[in-house]
Design a protein around this motif. Structure first.
Motif, PDB file in Angstrom:
ATOM      1  N   CYS A 139      98.649  38.034  90.442  1.00  0.00           N
ATOM      2  CA  CYS A 139      99.826  38.627  91.090  1.00  0.00           C
ATOM      3  C   CYS A 139     101.115  37.962  90.594  1.00  0.00           C
ATOM      4  O   CYS A 139     102.122  38.629  90.354  1.00  0.00           O
ATOM      5  CB  CYS A 139      99.694  38.483  92.602  1.00  0.00           C
ATOM      6  SG  CYS A 139     101.073  39.184  93.538  1.00  0.00           S
ATOM      7  N   ILE A 140     101.082  36.639  90.412  1.00  0.00           N
ATOM      8  CA  ILE A 140     102.260  35.912  89.894  1.00  0.00           C
ATOM      9  C   ILE A 140     102.537  36.301  88.440  1.00  0.00           C
ATOM     10  O   ILE A 140     103.666  36.606  88.063  1.00  0.00           O
ATOM     11  CB  ILE A 140     102.031  34.393  90.017  1.00  0.00           C
ATOM     12  CG1 ILE A 140     101.890  34.003  91.490  1.00  0.00           C
ATOM     13  CG2 ILE A 140     103.172  33.620  89.364  1.00  0.00           C
ATOM     14  CD1 ILE A 140     101.466  32.567  91.707  1.00  0.00           C
ATOM     15  N   ASN A 141     101.486  36.239  87.606  1.00  0.00           N
ATOM     16  CA  ASN A 141     101.499  36.751  86.229  1.00  0.00           C
ATOM     17  C   ASN A 141     102.671  36.234  85.382  1.00  0.00           C
ATOM     18  O   ASN A 141     103.442  37.003  84.813  1.00  0.00           O
ATOM     19  CB  ASN A 141     101.503  38.284  86.241  1.00  0.00           C
ATOM     20  CG  ASN A 141     101.141  38.851  84.878  1.00  0.00           C
ATOM     21  OD1 ASN A 141     100.428  38.204  84.100  1.00  0.00           O
ATOM     22  ND2 ASN A 141     101.635  40.037  84.579  1.00  0.00           N
ATOM     23  N   ASN A 142     102.787  34.897  85.292  1.00  0.00           N
ATOM     24  CA  ASN A 142     103.731  34.318  84.335  1.00  0.00           C
ATOM     25  C   ASN A 142     102.968  33.366  83.415  1.00  0.00           C
ATOM     26  O   ASN A 142     101.750  33.240  83.511  1.00  0.00           O
ATOM     27  CB  ASN A 142     104.887  33.608  85.041  1.00  0.00           C
ATOM     28  CG  ASN A 142     104.395  32.530  86.003  1.00  0.00           C
ATOM     29  OD1 ASN A 142     103.298  32.004  85.847  1.00  0.00           O
ATOM     30  ND2 ASN A 142     105.210  32.210  86.991  1.00  0.00           N
ATOM     31  N   GLY A 143     103.682  32.699  82.512  1.00  0.00           N
ATOM     32  CA  GLY A 143     103.022  31.840  81.533  1.00  0.00           C
ATOM     33  C   GLY A 143     102.150  30.763  82.155  1.00  0.00           C
ATOM     34  O   GLY A 143     100.959  30.648  81.828  1.00  0.00           O
ATOM     35  N   PRO A 144     102.705  29.922  83.039  1.00  0.00           N
ATOM     36  CA  PRO A 144     101.874  28.887  83.665  1.00  0.00           C
ATOM     37  C   PRO A 144     100.681  29.461  84.436  1.00  0.00           C
ATOM     38  O   PRO A 144      99.588  28.884  84.424  1.00  0.00           O
ATOM     39  CB  PRO A 144     102.854  28.178  84.606  1.00  0.00           C
ATOM     40  CG  PRO A 144     104.204  28.418  83.995  1.00  0.00           C
ATOM     41  CD  PRO A 144     104.128  29.781  83.396  1.00  0.00           C
ATOM     42  N   ALA A 145     100.899  30.584  85.129  1.00  0.00           N
ATOM     43  CA  ALA A 145      99.807  31.199  85.893  1.00  0.00           C
ATOM     44  C   ALA A 145      98.669  31.641  84.980  1.00  0.00           C
ATOM     45  O   ALA A 145      97.487  31.517  85.333  1.00  0.00           O
ATOM     46  CB  ALA A 145     100.338  32.393  86.692  1.00  0.00           C
ATOM     47  N   GLN A 146      99.006  32.137  83.809  1.00  0.00           N
ATOM     48  CA  GLN A 146      97.968  32.565  82.869  1.00  0.00           C
ATOM     49  C   GLN A 146      97.166  31.379  82.340  1.00  0.00           C
ATOM     50  O   GLN A 146      95.954  31.476  82.149  1.00  0.00           O
ATOM     51  CB  GLN A 146      98.619  33.336  81.713  1.00  0.00           C
ATOM     52  CG  GLN A 146      99.186  34.681  82.125  1.00  0.00           C
ATOM     53  CD  GLN A 146      99.957  35.363  81.012  1.00  0.00           C
ATOM     54  OE1 GLN A 146     100.081  34.822  79.915  1.00  0.00           O
ATOM     55  NE2 GLN A 146     100.504  36.542  81.298  1.00  0.00           N
ATOM     56  N   TRP A 168      94.898  42.944  88.871  1.00  0.00           N
ATOM     57  CA  TRP A 168      94.423  41.690  89.453  1.00  0.00           C
ATOM     58  C   TRP A 168      93.705  41.877  90.780  1.00  0.00           C
ATOM     59  O   TRP A 168      92.971  40.981  91.236  1.00  0.00           O
ATOM     60  CB  TRP A 168      95.606  40.726  89.634  1.00  0.00           C
ATOM     61  CG  TRP A 168      96.744  41.294  90.446  1.00  0.00           C
ATOM     62  CD1 TRP A 168      97.844  41.941  89.962  1.00  0.00           C
ATOM     63  CD2 TRP A 168      96.885  41.261  91.865  1.00  0.00           C
ATOM     64  NE1 TRP A 168      98.665  42.327  90.986  1.00  0.00           N
ATOM     65  CE2 TRP A 168      98.094  41.915  92.179  1.00  0.00           C
ATOM     66  CE3 TRP A 168      96.113  40.756  92.907  1.00  0.00           C
ATOM     67  CZ2 TRP A 168      98.561  42.066  93.488  1.00  0.00           C
ATOM     68  CZ3 TRP A 168      96.556  40.901  94.216  1.00  0.00           C
ATOM     69  CH2 TRP A 168      97.764  41.549  94.494  1.00  0.00           C
TER      70      TRP A 168
END
Length: 524
Positions: free
Chosen positions: A356-363, A429
């Motif tokens: 749901c967050i779906n940014n670089g760190p989250a990936q 997701w």
């Protein structure tokens, strides 16, 4: 009938005394002759026999992993696409994505029908000949795949190969369990799960090489030839032999397994317990339902979903499986399944949040979570489902139970593989939430309905179910008791005999009741 709980420390000496004084009487009762037993003695004994059986069973499951991994690795390769343009995904051919999934998943359909065929051939052919038949079919299928020049031939060859694998995977765990000492059975069969991952890893490694796509497919012939050749040098399962009246041969195999003479008290008790188990049916329906559910749940955890997204995590997956190998006989089957399921549920929830967050760190964290999921699955479900289903069923219905439970595994394997892609396309997701909910649903099923099978012989579990049937207690609670009599003991004979009489009386009542109804209808 009230049966007091039995204390194993008390009845242990009495079993030895009883077997020492009565083994000649038992031999006469079952028409056993010492010369006949000697004539059927296997060439391997003790640890050598256990190691040989483990080797053949391990080859069978390495082959399972290899076959599952090889096609998914090859299908997007340039050489494979040149031979089979039907699997090339292009904007002008959007349906080819479905054909890609179909090419991989159709193998599971063949496995499903192979497993179901074991309902009829498993007990007729015996464990060894069924494995040899399945391996021979796989060899033929591998040759057909290797020589395929059309999509239709490739599809048929994969179904045919899968049919053979269905026979093998629904028989190997049973054969291995029936030829393993109870103290080593857990570790031996858990190793099969580790070898599945090894087979997948080999498939990915070979597919990344510069070899033509036909070479990786043909490589499975090596495993198949070894398995079919070696199984011919191993003895048949003593449980199957007793069930088919080949008692002297069964006694010879049991003696070789324990590396003790046929007159040894433990060998005699095990043999007598198997003979008693032939007439017991109390656990068949319950164990069948649990086994089918167990294999279904293994696939619904979401393991195929994570494997689709990471191949490099196989090293972690492989190493994590050794945790279960060492813990299985100390922690128990139920506890490992519960630990694995809780971990899987938490990881799926975290993956949903990160998706749901779906940014670089989250990936980046999501990749780590996929490694974590593989670890929990390896601990709780990788080899466990195969082990548990092989242990659970009674002798009379063991082949049929493992056929249906393995068919359940392949059915839901196919379903998950076909559903995961479209699911991510449509709900993204949120797919992780679905699998988190499925893992959460698995927890109460394992806790309330799955008996503990560790630390007991296969025949001891018949006593557990029979005692639960007589006393009306929960089989799960009975399985956790330490005072359940050992199969082959005087107390176990009493429990199984009483249970069998109840079954026969119930059948007699049912037949008379049905006849009365029929006569009433006729008169009316």
């Amino acid at each position: 009938m009230s049966l007091p709980p039995s204390n194993q420390e008390k009845h242990g000496p009495s079993i030895t005394e009883k077997t020492d004084t009565n083994h000649q009487q038992i031999n006469q009762q079952f028409d056993l002759d010492s010369a006949d037993i000697t004539a059927h003695a296997p060439s391997l004994h003790g640890r050598k026999l256990t190691a040989a059986v483990a080797f053949v069973a391990g080859i069978g499951f390495t082959l399972l992993g290899y076959d599952q991994g090889v096609m998914s690795s090859l299908i997007t390769g340039n050489q494979f696409e040149a031979a089979f343009p039907e699997v090339i995904v292009e904007a002008s051919h959007p349906n080819h994505a479905t054909l890609q999934s179909f090419t991989i998943a159709i193998y599971e359909v063949g496995c499903l029908f192979g497993a179901l065929s074991n309902l009829w051939v498993g007990d007729r052919l015996g464990r060894r000949r069924t494995i040899a038949l399945g391996g021979s079919i796989m060899m033929t299928g591998a040759i057909l795949q290797t020589t395929a020049f059309s999509f239709i031939q490739l599809t048929f060859a994969r179904i045919f190969t899968g049919f053979g694998n269905g026979l093998v995977t629904s028989t190997v765990p049973t054969y291995h369990a029936e030829l393993s000492p109870s103290a080593q059975r857990g570790r031996m069969i858990m190793m099969e799960g580790t070898l599945i991952v090894l087979g997948v890893s080999i498939a990915f490694f070979v597919s990344w090489s510069s070899a033509q796509w036909r070479v990786p497919i043909a490589l499975q012939l090596v495993f198949e030839i070894i398995m079919v050749t070696c199984i011919g040098f191993l003895p048949e399962s003593p449980r199957w032999l007793v069930k088919h009246g080949r008692n002297a041969e069964a006694m010879a195999v049991l003696s070789a397994m324990e590396d003790k003479p046929p007159t040894d008290p433990e060998v005699q008790r095990t043999y007598y317990g198997i003979c008693e188990a032939v007439g017991v049916e109390t656990s068949s329906q319950g164990s069948l339902l649990i086994a089918v559910t167990c294999q279904m749940m293994q696939q619904l955890t979401g393991i195929n979903l994570t494997i689709l997204f990471q191949r490099l995590g196989l090293s972690d997956y492989f190493l994590a499986s050794f945790i279960a190998y060492y813990a299985i006989d100390y922690v128990g089957r139920r506890q490992l399944m519960l630990i694995g399921t809780i971990g899987q549920c938490i990881v799926m929830l975290l993956l949903a949040i990160l998706g749901c967050i779906n940014n670089g760190p989250a990936q980046i964290v999501s990749v780590v979570m996929l490694f974590g999921f593989n670890t929990f699955f390896a601990i709780g479900w990788l080899g466990m489902a195969w082990l548990y289903c092989a242990e659970l069923a009674g002798l009379r219905t063991r082949a049929q139970t493992n056929a249906l439970s393995t068919a359940s595994n392949w059915t839901f394997n196919f379903v998950v593989v076909m559903v995961v892609g479209p699911s991510f396309d449509n709900i993204s997701w949120r797919t992780y939430i679905v699998f988190a909910a499925l893992n959460a649903a698995i927890l109460p099923l394992v806790y309330f309905f799955f008996p503990e099978t560790g630390g007991r012989s296969l025949e001891d579990l018949d006593v557990v179910f029979a005692l639960a049937h007589i006393t009306g207690d929960d089989p799960v609670k009975v399985s956790l008791r330490k005072d359940v009599p050992l199969a082959g003991s005087r107390e176990a004979d009493e429990i199984l005999g009483y249970c069998r009489r109840n079954v026969e009386e119930s059948r007699s009542y049912t037949r008379n009741h049905q006849m009365g109804i029929a006569l009433s209808l006729l008169v009316y």
